[in-house]
Design a protein around this motif. Sequence first.
Motif: not given
Length: 197
Positions: A41-43, A49-50, A83-84, A93-95
Amino acid sequence: MIDDFAKEYLHGQLKVTREALVWKLDGLSEYDVRRPLTATGTNLLGLVKHMATWEARYLGEIFGRPFPEPLPRWQDAEGSDLWVTQNETREQIIGFYQRAWDHADATIRELPIDAPGRVPWWPRPGVKLFNMMAHVLQDTTRHAGHADILRERLDGRTGVMAEYEERIDAAARAAHRAKIERAAQAVDGSAVKTRGD
């Protein structure tokens, strides 16, 4: 003197690698930054996020400087930091990552490189800021490498950052890949012949 150099060097490398990781999302659709690209599931957005989650933890709460926002539990078996959900946006997420690195940067600036910290889930929980800077840099570099491969798989784009990116020559890439494939097949054929003799 060497402590200042080491701290500055590690911090500089971390800043560059963070930017490279975020750049891997540039120009991709919402689906492509979120979709699972490996069996586990790597994305791409999940990697960001991780790293935000763990940077906030390792260069924040480990040194008694808790991140001002809630973080997932470190024992989360579901991997919710990888994951998101559909309710989380790319901008969120970037913020989050940018706030986490601002928080981490403040820790790095304000503490000496030998400042003690504690990672309660590690077998040897006592650490120094130096250890954690090296750990986070290694983790960020590792996941930026994962992002390199995922991005190449999506659209062929490679590189560390936009200014170093070269135009894709599909024919040259195909020829290079074919040469590597022939070499691999040749060895495989040799191995078969050796076993058959």
